[in-house]
Enzyme design. Sequence first.
Site, PDB file in Angstrom:
ATOM      1  N   CYS A 100       0.846  -1.193   0.000  1.00 14.63           N
ATOM      2  CA  CYS A 100       0.000   0.000   0.000  1.00 14.63           C
ATOM      3  C   CYS A 100       0.882   1.243   0.000  1.00 14.63           C
ATOM      4  O   CYS A 100       1.907   1.302   0.663  1.00 14.63           O
ATOM      5  CB  CYS A 100      -0.993  -0.005   1.153  1.00 14.63           C
ATOM      6  SG  CYS A 100      -0.411   0.682   2.687  1.00 14.63           S
ATOM      7  N   GLU A 101       0.434   2.206  -0.791  1.00 10.87           N
ATOM      8  CA  GLU A 101       1.245   3.416  -0.955  1.00 10.87           C
ATOM      9  C   GLU A 101       1.174   4.331   0.260  1.00 10.87           C
ATOM     10  O   GLU A 101       1.940   5.272   0.364  1.00 10.87           O
ATOM     11  CB  GLU A 101       0.818   4.166  -2.225  1.00 10.87           C
ATOM     12  CG  GLU A 101      -0.584   4.714  -2.192  1.00 10.87           C
ATOM     13  CD  GLU A 101      -1.005   5.309  -3.533  1.00 10.87           C
ATOM     14  OE1 GLU A 101      -0.489   4.861  -4.571  1.00 10.87           O
ATOM     15  OE2 GLU A 101      -1.845   6.215  -3.521  1.00 10.87           O
ATOM     16  N   HIS A 102       0.269   4.030   1.198  1.00  4.71           N
ATOM     17  CA  HIS A 102       0.164   4.872   2.388  1.00  4.71           C
ATOM     18  C   HIS A 102       1.176   4.498   3.458  1.00  4.71           C
ATOM     19  O   HIS A 102       1.710   5.353   4.149  1.00  4.71           O
ATOM     20  CB  HIS A 102      -1.249   4.773   2.989  1.00  4.71           C
ATOM     21  CG  HIS A 102      -2.315   5.187   2.033  1.00  4.71           C
ATOM     22  ND1 HIS A 102      -3.421   4.416   1.751  1.00  4.71           N
ATOM     23  CD2 HIS A 102      -2.428   6.290   1.265  1.00  4.71           C
ATOM     24  CE1 HIS A 102      -4.181   5.035   0.866  1.00  4.71           C
ATOM     25  NE2 HIS A 102      -3.601   6.173   0.551  1.00  4.71           N
ATOM     26  N   HIS A 103       1.409   3.186   3.620  1.00  4.78           N
ATOM     27  CA  HIS A 103       2.287   2.726   4.705  1.00  4.78           C
ATOM     28  C   HIS A 103       3.436   1.850   4.213  1.00  4.78           C
ATOM     29  O   HIS A 103       4.259   1.414   5.008  1.00  4.78           O
ATOM     30  CB  HIS A 103       1.482   1.921   5.734  1.00  4.78           C
ATOM     31  CG  HIS A 103       0.302   2.653   6.295  1.00  4.78           C
ATOM     32  ND1 HIS A 103      -0.953   2.571   5.752  1.00  4.78           N
ATOM     33  CD2 HIS A 103       0.199   3.501   7.353  1.00  4.78           C
ATOM     34  CE1 HIS A 103      -1.793   3.330   6.444  1.00  4.78           C
ATOM     35  NE2 HIS A 103      -1.121   3.910   7.418  1.00  4.78           N
ATOM     36  N   GLN A 141      -5.527  -0.517  -3.626  1.00 10.38           N
ATOM     37  CA  GLN A 141      -6.199  -1.645  -4.291  1.00 10.38           C
ATOM     38  C   GLN A 141      -7.057  -1.144  -5.461  1.00 10.38           C
ATOM     39  O   GLN A 141      -7.165  -1.804  -6.492  1.00 10.38           O
ATOM     40  CB  GLN A 141      -7.058  -2.418  -3.283  1.00 10.38           C
ATOM     41  CG  GLN A 141      -7.595  -3.720  -3.875  1.00 10.38           C
ATOM     42  CD  GLN A 141      -8.294  -4.568  -2.856  1.00 10.38           C
ATOM     43  OE1 GLN A 141      -7.896  -4.620  -1.692  1.00 10.38           O
ATOM     44  NE2 GLN A 141      -9.340  -5.256  -3.264  1.00 10.38           N
ATOM     45  N   HIS A 169      -5.367  -6.133   3.943  1.00 11.34           N
ATOM     46  CA  HIS A 169      -4.334  -5.094   4.063  1.00 11.34           C
ATOM     47  C   HIS A 169      -3.679  -5.163   5.439  1.00 11.34           C
ATOM     48  O   HIS A 169      -4.361  -4.978   6.456  1.00 11.34           O
ATOM     49  CB  HIS A 169      -4.973  -3.714   3.858  1.00 11.34           C
ATOM     50  CG  HIS A 169      -5.409  -3.486   2.447  1.00 11.34           C
ATOM     51  ND1 HIS A 169      -4.834  -2.537   1.631  1.00 11.34           N
ATOM     52  CD2 HIS A 169      -6.343  -4.110   1.699  1.00 11.34           C
ATOM     53  CE1 HIS A 169      -5.413  -2.580   0.438  1.00 11.34           C
ATOM     54  NE2 HIS A 169      -6.330  -3.522   0.460  1.00 11.34           N
ATOM     55  N   CYS A 171      -1.788  -3.117   6.771  1.00  4.53           N
ATOM     56  CA  CYS A 171      -1.800  -1.829   7.491  1.00  4.53           C
ATOM     57  C   CYS A 171      -3.073  -1.688   8.324  1.00  4.53           C
ATOM     58  O   CYS A 171      -3.151  -0.850   9.215  1.00  4.53           O
ATOM     59  CB  CYS A 171      -1.631  -0.650   6.530  1.00  4.53           C
ATOM     60  SG  CYS A 171      -3.005  -0.404   5.420  1.00  4.53           S
TER      61      CYS A 171
HETATM   62  N1  LIG Z   1      -8.947   3.249  -0.310  1.00  5.16           N
HETATM   63  C1  LIG Z   1      -7.850   2.601   0.101  1.00  5.16           C
HETATM   64  N2  LIG Z   1      -7.370   2.880   1.320  1.00  5.16           N
HETATM   65  C2  LIG Z   1      -6.278   2.213   1.722  1.00  5.16           C
HETATM   66  C3  LIG Z   1      -5.623   1.245   0.943  1.00  5.16           C
HETATM   67  N3  LIG Z   1      -4.576   0.784   1.665  1.00  5.16           N
HETATM   68  C4  LIG Z   1      -4.607   1.439   2.823  1.00  5.16           C
HETATM   69  N4  LIG Z   1      -5.636   2.300   2.883  1.00  5.16           N
HETATM   70  C5  LIG Z   1      -6.116   3.207   3.913  1.00  5.16           C
HETATM   71  O1  LIG Z   1      -5.473   4.437   3.824  1.00  5.16           O
HETATM   72  C6  LIG Z   1      -5.840   5.178   4.968  1.00  5.16           C
HETATM   73  C7  LIG Z   1      -4.726   6.053   5.379  1.00  5.16           C
HETATM   74  O2  LIG Z   1      -5.321   6.892   6.294  1.00  5.16           O
HETATM   75  P1  LIG Z   1      -4.535   7.905   7.211  1.00  5.16           P
HETATM   76  O3  LIG Z   1      -5.496   8.509   8.165  1.00  5.16           O
HETATM   77  O4  LIG Z   1      -3.703   8.806   6.390  1.00  5.16           O
HETATM   78  O5  LIG Z   1      -3.513   6.945   7.928  1.00  5.16           O
HETATM   79  P2  LIG Z   1      -3.563   6.367   9.372  1.00  5.16           P
HETATM   80  O6  LIG Z   1      -3.604   7.466  10.366  1.00  5.16           O
HETATM   81  O7  LIG Z   1      -2.432   5.437   9.446  1.00  5.16           O
HETATM   82  O8  LIG Z   1      -4.951   5.593   9.399  1.00  5.16           O
HETATM   83  P3  LIG Z   1      -5.318   4.333  10.285  1.00  5.16           P
HETATM   84  O9  LIG Z   1      -4.919   3.151   9.471  1.00  5.16           O
HETATM   85  O10 LIG Z   1      -6.815   4.445  10.448  1.00  5.16           O
HETATM   86  O11 LIG Z   1      -4.583   4.434  11.574  1.00  5.16           O
HETATM   87  C8  LIG Z   1      -6.264   4.139   6.003  1.00  5.16           C
HETATM   88  O12 LIG Z   1      -7.647   4.244   6.187  1.00  5.16           O
HETATM   89  C9  LIG Z   1      -5.898   2.812   5.330  1.00  5.16           C
HETATM   90  O13 LIG Z   1      -6.742   1.759   5.721  1.00  5.16           O
HETATM   91  C10 LIG Z   1      -6.165   0.982  -0.333  1.00  5.16           C
HETATM   92  O14 LIG Z   1      -5.658   0.173  -1.101  1.00  5.16           O
HETATM   93  N5  LIG Z   1      -7.266   1.681  -0.697  1.00  5.16           N
HETATM   94 ZN   LIG Z   2      -1.644   1.109   4.254  1.00  8.04          ZN
END
Ligand SMILES: Nc1nc2c(ncn2[C@@H]2O[C@H](COP(=O)(O)OP(=O)(O)OP(=O)(O)O)[C@@H](O)[C@H]2O)c(=O)[nH]1
Ligand SMILES: [Zn+2]
Length: 210
Positions: A100-103, A141, A169, A171
Amino acid sequence: MDAILRNFSGGSVETRERDRGGKPSREQVEAAVRTLIAWTGDDPKREGLIDTPARVARAFEELYGGYFECPIEALSRTFEEVGGYDDIVLLRDIPFVSHCEHHMLPFTGTAHVAYYPEGRVVGLSKLARVVEIYARRLQTQENLTAQIATTIDEVLQPRGVALLLEAEHSCMSLRGVQKHGVSTVTTQFTGVFQNDPAEQERFLRLIRNR
Ligand SMILES: Nc1nc2c(ncn2[C@@H]2O[C@H](COP(=O)(O)OP(=O)(O)OP(=O)(O)O)[C@@H](O)[C@H]2O)c(=O)[nH]1
Ligand SMILES: [Zn+2]
């Protein structure tokens, strides 16, 4: 550097795949990993960790190798001798691991990929290769699903493409909200699968009925 880290989501598949940027050196990457180790609270100079930056760099080359492979090329060889076959072709349960590009944490699952050939077909493994190439990049995704579908649609120009991905996921399971066993489902349909509800239903039934 920016260009290579961007996961191109705009423009045509061809533009996306052409616009590639530079790459940092191996030394820079290893230094970055040493910084991350120190950030965890450990000592990057201790014996067990001394070779870790090099290993991580090699692991990244493998896990993110999809930036250096071309999904268009993977689909470039097609053949027409299929005895007039013109019905759905479905690859069920293609396993994939993406990040995932977020984490930068893995999400793992299966992809179901179908298309309706228009005169010519592609080698079955090539569809799985397209999944693999896009999965080995930083993704959401949704983006992964759309990129696979769009690429097959644009390159093969079939009567329709149907995609369904289901994944967990890490994360969401290992950190953050810590919910295990949650399955995220995404779909993308083009052509007949988008326009004809019966075809869409047939695709979903073929996936469900084992
Ligand atoms: N739509 C989508 N969201 C994703 C995917 N992979 C990870 N995420 C979400 O990206 C979001 C990132 O949210 P943030 O609030 O920036 O990060 P965060 O504080 O780590 O969020 P939490 O996971 O709720 O603790 C989270 O809700 C993840 O579950 C994906 O493939 N698609
Ligand atoms: Zn993630």
